[in-house]
Design an enzyme around this catalytic site. Structure first.
Site, mmCIF file in Angstrom:
data_model
loop_
_atom_site.group_PDB
_atom_site.id
_atom_site.type_symbol
_atom_site.label_atom_id
_atom_site.label_comp_id
_atom_site.label_asym_id
_atom_site.label_seq_id
_atom_site.Cartn_x
_atom_site.Cartn_y
_atom_site.Cartn_z
ATOM 1 C CB SER A 167 -4.514 1.666 3.750
ATOM 2 O OG SER A 167 -3.638 1.112 2.825
ATOM 3 C CB SER A 198 -0.956 0.015 1.199
ATOM 4 O OG SER A 198 -2.040 -0.851 0.959
ATOM 5 C CE LYS A 224 -1.472 4.022 2.690
ATOM 6 N NZ LYS A 224 -1.435 2.823 3.574
ATOM 7 C CE LYS A 267 -4.203 1.609 -0.925
ATOM 8 N NZ LYS A 267 -4.480 0.707 0.198
#
Length: 371
Positions: A116, A61, A222, A64
């Site tokens: 997320s 993720s 992140k 992203k």
């Protein structure tokens, strides 16, 4: 005889200080057991530590980060995005969007980066490019042209596993460096909590990136996880005007990724410092006056003596003892009638700092010198 002993004393002191300096220079390297890591200065882009930083890895993720900055730059944040069936039914972490629900683009970006949301990623991709497949092409072009990536490939906006969806730690640091220059992006990834009022889900989102709580100077960014990638983390931190980016890929667990990111930050802040030469700084070489076109940032080890040289072709070299750190483009402003400046023909050398060894020697010599 006394003068001989004075000189002996001077050189003994210099030798002692040199040993101490050498021991300090051998700074303790950060402990990292994850498969690939990198520590980069967020201003200069200089790499301060790396391990397997060019190895192809699965990002999960942290993908992203790229999706988010594209959405911010290429979309209208107040646009209403209609959620599709594909977005509603995507696997993995979600913000529980309802099919047909209309959501402001900025809210989707917040759900994407803070919680997320894979469904938010699909909705963003379809809104901006018409399909996930088209958006993947945008991702690759954007990453290469804007961030300067060289060895990564993206097939989706969320990071769910695909064998052709891969990154390197170096490329992720470059993407993050680019993204963190955007104030909207920086604000979102640094937000710890956010009220979420969707049609099917009403809650307070708690940012998945626990580094924001665990490291005092953390500012983002992140986390990620899928089975093939292990735990991934991109973190940023700021202290004393210095900005650092840490990328940790394929950690065994989240705890390891946070611990190693913290180790990387500590290493960077304790051993390095950021510096910059302002745009417009002028240099004279061989009767020609040059001006630095853009501000030039660089990172140096603490205590390092730096020099600046103007080459015969009018480029600025910023050097440390172990080599060139960075270069800057100079523009010709005017010509003077003065004599060439510098220690070598065609080069101007500007010592910004006097070596402590030279300073000590000069001080001792001034005390005991006779005419």
């Amino acid at each position: 005889m006394n003068r001989i002993w004075i000189h002996v004393l001077i050189y003994v002191l210099l030798f002692t200080f040199s040993i101490q300096e050498g021991m300090a220079a051998e700074d303790k390297q950060p402990v990292t057991n994850s498969e690939a890591v990198i520590l980069m200065d967020g201003k200069s882009g200089q790499v301060l530590y790396e391990k397997n930083s060019d190895k192809r890895m699965y990002p999960a993720s942290i993908t992203k980060i790229l999706t988010g900055i594209i959405a911010i730059e290429q979309g209208e944040l107040e646009d209403k995005v209609t959620v599709s069936e594909r977005a509603r039914n995507v696997d993995g972490t979600r913000v529980y969007l309802k099919e047909g629900e209309e959501v402001p683009l900025k809210k989707l970006i917040q759900g994407l980066l803070m919680n997320s949301g894979n469904d938010a990623g699909i909705a963003i991709a379809e809104h901006l490019s018409g399909s996930v497949e088209n958006f993947a092409q945008v991702m690759n072009t954007f990453a290469e042209e804007k961030a300067g990536t060289e060895n990564s490939n993206f097939t989706n906006p969320h990071g769910l596993f695909n064998k052709d969806h891969y990154v390197t730690a170096r490329d992720m640091a470059k993407i993050t460096k680019y993204a963190m220059q955007n104030e909207t992006f920086k604000e979102i990834v640094g937000t710890k909590k956010l009220k979420w009022n969707g049609e099917e889900w009403k809650t307070t989102i708690i940012n998945h990136n626990r580094l924001l709580w665990r490291y005092d100077d953390a500012t983002g960014v992140k986390t990620g996880w899928v089975t093939k990638s292990g735990h991934t983390l991109v973190g940023t931190a700021e202290r004393g005007g210095m900005e650092l980016i840490a990328v940790v890929l394929k950690a065994k667990n989240a705890e390891q990724s946070y611990r190693e990111a913290g180790n990387l930050f500590d290493y960077g802040f304790e051993n390095y410092e950021s510096a910059a030469i302002p745009a417009g700084t002028t240099y004279e070489q061989d009767g020609v006056v040059y001006e630095l076109e853009e501000s030039l940032s660089y990172t140096r080890k603490k205590g390092t003596v730096m020099t600046e040289k103007v080459t015969r072709k009018g480029y600025l070299l910023v050097e440390a003892d172990n080599g060139i750190l960075t270069t800057g483009k100079l523009s010709k402003v005017s010509e003077t009638s003065g004599e060439p400046v510098g220690t070598e023909k065609g080069e101007e050398v500007k010592d910004k700092d006097l070596s402590w060894k030279d300073a000590i020697f000069q001080w001792f010599a001034s005390l005991f010198s006779t005419k």
